[in-house]
Design a protein around this motif. Sequence first.
Motif: not given
Length: 757
Positions: A266, A269-270, A278, A379-381, A386
Amino acid sequence: MRTPPSASSSKRVLREAIRLRGVVQGVGMRPFVFALAERFKLAGFVRNDAAGVTIEVEGNGLDDFAAALTAEAPPLARIERLERSALSPRGGHGFAIEASSAGLALTGIPADAATCEACLDELFDPASRFHRYPFITCTHCGPRYTLTSRVPYDRASTSMAAFTLCPACARDYRDPRNRRFHAETIACPACGPQLSHSVADIAAALRGGRIVALKGIGGFHLMCDATSEAAVAELRRRKLREAKPFAVMVANAASLDLFARPEAAHRAALDSPARPIVLMKARPGALAPSVAPRLGHVGVILPYAPVHHLVFHALAGMPAGRAWRASPLPLALVATSANPGGEPLVVDDDDAHRRLGGIADLIVTHDRPIVVRADDSVMAVIDGAPAFVRRARGFVPDPIDLGRDGPCVLGVGAHLKTTVTLTRGREAFVSQHVGDLDRAEAFRFYRETVAHLMTVLDVVPETIACDLHPDYCSTRFAEEFGRPMVRVQHHAAHIAAIAAEHGCRGPLLGVALDGHGFGDGGPDGNWGGELMMVEGAAWRRLGHLRPLALPGGDRAAREPWRMALAALHATGRLDSASARFPQFPLAGALATRVALSPTTTSLGRLFDAAAGLLGVRLLQDFEAQAAMELEALVETPRVLAGGFAIDNGVLDVSPLLAALAAPGIDRRAGAELFHGTLIEALATWIAAAAAQHGHRDVALAGGCLMNRVLADGLAGALRARGLSPLLARKVPCNDGGLSLGQVAMAAAMAVATAGGD
């Protein structure tokens, strides 16, 4: 890091032409090449043109120079190809940056990037001429795609063309040793855009519990204090958004743990230059309950525009120095797209006053026009990495490599979560998220998006690829376009999108699990739980979920109690319908007609049925609300023994539904039983098909794979069976990635027709 010349490359003077292709304009490539040439003591020149960046260099050490081009490239650059060709030495001294040349556009426009650390240092440095200037930028950061109308990417092609450079900015712009050399968005307080209101006014409004509409990079945000239930509830009331979760912006990465429980994936990606929203586990009690009602996750975003940093700085009390930028701050703001009533994101100042005047207490504009509207990416993990929920600002227009050249194809997407994709050679350019096409404003935005992609890529599609559904607005648009059409089956396109991004050429086994898609025109036309084999433009249905009734047709997607009624029908318990749903007087009468309803194989509707049976959600305020609330209840998925059966490729989970229909079952226990049994059932079903057809790779596609419990569990269960799951990473697994699958299948058809491989 300096790369020393090798002995072999320093013996004689040579001259070469070097061509760089990819995202190489507007990212500081020319000053980087200039500095590199000076370092290696090379003569020649560099310039932008329509195909990318052209370099001619003369001297020794050319191999080392070429290696350094890729090894040390600027942070926003993406060199896809470096082509070298020998030239005759000309002599001469010095290295120059030449003016850009025009021509057919074969290069790309960079995506928008978050404010870099160097610009942030200047933003808060009282000695800098950029001190507290909300439009500070350089070649390493700032807006790109959202303010560019055409290529090559030069200032004249952007919405900055109207701002004449002051002497200081002009000096920086002309100085190849300055990081703002040819930074097309360069500006300062003396010559650049201005906010309509001060940062102090914005901070005061937010501190006072008011709602602010703030114009940013790709559109307006609606913002308020995310820790104030009164402020968030009022925003919901004014925006007519009863339950759909809001995104939250926090001051910096150090503040994340105050509001959420991020994992390493997370955080990575952030903190990327794209700065997406995220999704991660929320910290209970840290945010207002109305931010994400009845959900365990929250979407978090970090500041990405200078004005965001300035607002948080003001809210923090204007601390001196830079330590505050790395310190936890108990500040969080709702930062949701300003698109009232499901309309497209607001980008125009006059439009903002017209459409947002009844929502926001303060509307903050600026005089730099937004050329291309773009929502924040989400986005999500998923399965440890990601994955896109929504792909837009920060990632568009980065292309996806299809692996081979083909005709120019326009994929027009579906009807919900729509994107379009346009191909050029071997590249597929997937547009920003457009949204649902059931409003006139959204359809105008859709047409704008197609026209802009064609302009910036300088291509006209030879073929249009669309969905099989005859009533989609996108299908009607394709029919009006006046080009040859390829109609692509919805779920095959989902799997083809996975194949395209993973570079799969041969037959690919996959499942497409979603809410709805038009089948093959047969009697069971509502598909959504499909086991398929896809190869190029060809597809074959190998199996599907056992059909459930669809009482009321499309209304069943908005009213999960209807799908619960269908589950009661499937398990022989319709006699309990009236007693189970006394709040719906129609339930008893509808129960007598369920057998006459159309049917669906949709996994999305199966989630609705489970949510309805368990009383988790009987009516939906937004798409997939029931499934999201069902997922939020799960702590540990559990498997019901004998909870499913497989017969001739048809997966039947009626025993599971019967268990969920039992009186008195606990909601959490039911949600865990549903997810665990479904994972086991799908894995067993897929593994049997993989063994039968001799496949190891399996595409997991469709919007239901947004469910983290399902996706993580299914991917793990398949690996435990020796299979290799392929998930969407470069585009969303939902209908936002459908246009990529459409162009991939249409291009494959064209290649096959032409006699290619």
